[in-house]
Scaffold this motif. Sequence first.
Motif, PDB file in Angstrom:
ATOM      1  N   TYR A 134       0.820  -1.219   0.000  1.00  0.00           N
ATOM      2  CA  TYR A 134       0.000   0.000   0.000  1.00  0.00           C
ATOM      3  C   TYR A 134       0.855   1.270   0.000  1.00  0.00           C
ATOM      4  O   TYR A 134       0.436   2.301  -0.543  1.00  0.00           O
ATOM      5  N   GLN A 135       2.053   1.206   0.594  1.00  0.00           N
ATOM      6  CA  GLN A 135       2.949   2.358   0.525  1.00  0.00           C
ATOM      7  C   GLN A 135       3.320   2.668  -0.916  1.00  0.00           C
ATOM      8  O   GLN A 135       3.351   3.829  -1.339  1.00  0.00           O
ATOM      9  N   ALA A 136       3.605   1.624  -1.678  1.00  0.00           N
ATOM     10  CA  ALA A 136       3.964   1.815  -3.084  1.00  0.00           C
ATOM     11  C   ALA A 136       2.799   2.397  -3.877  1.00  0.00           C
ATOM     12  O   ALA A 136       2.972   3.318  -4.689  1.00  0.00           O
ATOM     13  N   LEU A 137       1.602   1.863  -3.646  1.00  0.00           N
ATOM     14  CA  LEU A 137       0.422   2.372  -4.358  1.00  0.00           C
ATOM     15  C   LEU A 137       0.202   3.858  -4.067  1.00  0.00           C
ATOM     16  O   LEU A 137      -0.072   4.651  -4.976  1.00  0.00           O
ATOM     17  N   ALA A 138       0.307   4.222  -2.790  1.00  0.00           N
ATOM     18  CA  ALA A 138       0.050   5.616  -2.402  1.00  0.00           C
ATOM     19  C   ALA A 138       1.112   6.557  -2.945  1.00  0.00           C
ATOM     20  O   ALA A 138       0.798   7.658  -3.417  1.00  0.00           O
ATOM     21  N   ALA A 139       2.376   6.155  -2.902  1.00  0.00           N
ATOM     22  CA  ALA A 139       3.457   6.999  -3.419  1.00  0.00           C
ATOM     23  C   ALA A 139       3.286   7.230  -4.912  1.00  0.00           C
ATOM     24  O   ALA A 139       3.475   8.354  -5.409  1.00  0.00           O
ATOM     25  N   CYS A 140       2.918   6.171  -5.632  1.00  0.00           N
ATOM     26  CA  CYS A 140       2.745   6.288  -7.087  1.00  0.00           C
ATOM     27  C   CYS A 140       1.519   7.114  -7.446  1.00  0.00           C
ATOM     28  O   CYS A 140       1.436   7.660  -8.554  1.00  0.00           O
ATOM     29  N   ALA A 141       0.561   7.218  -6.537  1.00  0.00           N
ATOM     30  CA  ALA A 141      -0.605   8.063  -6.769  1.00  0.00           C
ATOM     31  C   ALA A 141      -0.274   9.542  -6.599  1.00  0.00           C
ATOM     32  O   ALA A 141      -0.999  10.410  -7.100  1.00  0.00           O
ATOM     33  N   GLU A 142       0.831   9.845  -5.891  1.00  0.00           N
ATOM     34  CA  GLU A 142       1.199  11.232  -5.603  1.00  0.00           C
ATOM     35  C   GLU A 142       2.298  11.775  -6.512  1.00  0.00           C
ATOM     36  O   GLU A 142       2.384  12.980  -6.725  1.00  0.00           O
ATOM     37  N   ARG A 143       3.151  10.913  -7.012  1.00  0.00           N
ATOM     38  CA  ARG A 143       4.255  11.348  -7.876  1.00  0.00           C
ATOM     39  C   ARG A 143       4.338  10.428  -9.091  1.00  0.00           C
ATOM     40  O   ARG A 143       3.903   9.270  -9.057  1.00  0.00           O
ATOM     41  N   ASP A 144       4.932  10.928 -10.163  1.00  0.00           N
ATOM     42  CA  ASP A 144       5.078  10.163 -11.393  1.00  0.00           C
ATOM     43  C   ASP A 144       6.291   9.238 -11.264  1.00  0.00           C
ATOM     44  O   ASP A 144       7.340   9.455 -11.877  1.00  0.00           O
ATOM     45  N   ILE A 145       6.132   8.202 -10.452  1.00  0.00           N
ATOM     46  CA  ILE A 145       7.217   7.260 -10.194  1.00  0.00           C
ATOM     47  C   ILE A 145       7.442   6.396 -11.438  1.00  0.00           C
ATOM     48  O   ILE A 145       6.507   5.803 -11.981  1.00  0.00           O
ATOM     49  N   LYS A 146       8.689   6.324 -11.874  1.00  0.00           N
ATOM     50  CA  LYS A 146       9.059   5.531 -13.053  1.00  0.00           C
ATOM     51  C   LYS A 146       9.621   4.164 -12.683  1.00  0.00           C
ATOM     52  O   LYS A 146       9.502   3.211 -13.448  1.00  0.00           O
ATOM     53  N   HIS A 147      10.255   4.095 -11.491  1.00  0.00           N
ATOM     54  CA  HIS A 147      11.002   2.881 -11.148  1.00  0.00           C
ATOM     55  C   HIS A 147      10.899   2.646  -9.639  1.00  0.00           C
ATOM     56  O   HIS A 147      11.185   3.554  -8.841  1.00  0.00           O
ATOM     57  N   ILE A 148      10.493   1.439  -9.248  1.00  0.00           N
ATOM     58  CA  ILE A 148      10.439   1.051  -7.830  1.00  0.00           C
ATOM     59  C   ILE A 148      11.545   0.040  -7.571  1.00  0.00           C
ATOM     60  O   ILE A 148      11.656  -0.975  -8.268  1.00  0.00           O
ATOM     61  N   HIS A 149      12.358   0.328  -6.560  1.00  0.00           N
ATOM     62  CA  HIS A 149      13.496  -0.516  -6.204  1.00  0.00           C
ATOM     63  C   HIS A 149      13.176  -1.226  -4.886  1.00  0.00           C
ATOM     64  O   HIS A 149      12.982  -0.578  -3.862  1.00  0.00           O
TER      65      HIS A 149
END
Length: 319
Positions: free
Chosen positions: A135-150
């Motif tokens: 859920y942290q990843a989902l929320a972060a990607c909803a707020e910024r244009d994240i291109k890559h998750i490490h």
Amino acid sequence: MLYLNEQAIKQAVSMSEVTDSIDLAYQTYEAKQYHMPTRMRVPHGVNDFLLMPCVTREVIGTKFVAVHPKNINTPVIQGLVTLNDAKTGTPIAMLNGTVLTGMRTGAIGGSAVRHLSRPEVANLALIGTGAQGFYQALAACAERDIKHIHLFNRSKARMIDFVDQLQKELGEHIKISIHHSAADAVEKSEVVITATTSRHPVLPDDEALLKGKLLIGVGSFRPDMREFPHAVYRLIDNVYVDSTDAIQESGDIAQPLEQKWLHPSQVISFSKVVTGVQAIDREKTILFKSTGMGLFDAVAAYHIYQKAQQKNLGTSLTL
């Protein structure tokens, strides 16, 4: 009374809308328009049972949550949230507390990303790949244009399934990589989120590696749990907490205060950032620490309840 299961909750609101409700909770917190006793914690070995009541102008929200960190095939955090009308005391809703906790805790991280990260950030490091990390990843990607998750997790057993589920939820346009060390994941990212129940720091004690990054900790909720190394406290001006209860509850605050790495005046309520009282320099190393509070559950649950009513979702129960 309306019962909302996992499917109904996810149909009722988007992750960004839950983050909006968290921001509203911070505004309520800053204005002191609530009554919230300290959560009751009943430890049982490595497990915990938590009771988290909160009264706002609209509702009485109560969360019952069990935390079993050794769970493998069932969620670590499981619970139930009830809502009563604040004026009459009438029960109005009951929600799946496992899903609500995941979404609202994700949204707490999402709010930190919204208010503390640079607008152009594109790389996210996630340390810990359990339900909270998802859920942290989902929320972060909803707020910024994240291109890559490490990603990094000490246990590799469920990493492939985690990646598959996250990729399905986010879409193929976001690249997801598994790393063999936390250092590798952190090095490539501007935002770092830790979501573990570790008793020892999960990030390297390396100032050069951590400098200039937004660090978000959502895992440690007991004084004997800690995710951040000493280097973090040498880099920051302040640490922003979702609730002042974090001072006693989390080892990421309590231990640095005890060791004199952190002065009490450096512990700032994040509600002051959300309401514009506290200015932020987003170019510096920034630390945000969450332990959660009943106010988040009450406000988020009430928002979900209202949205579900508008969309005719959920199951009506008669007591």
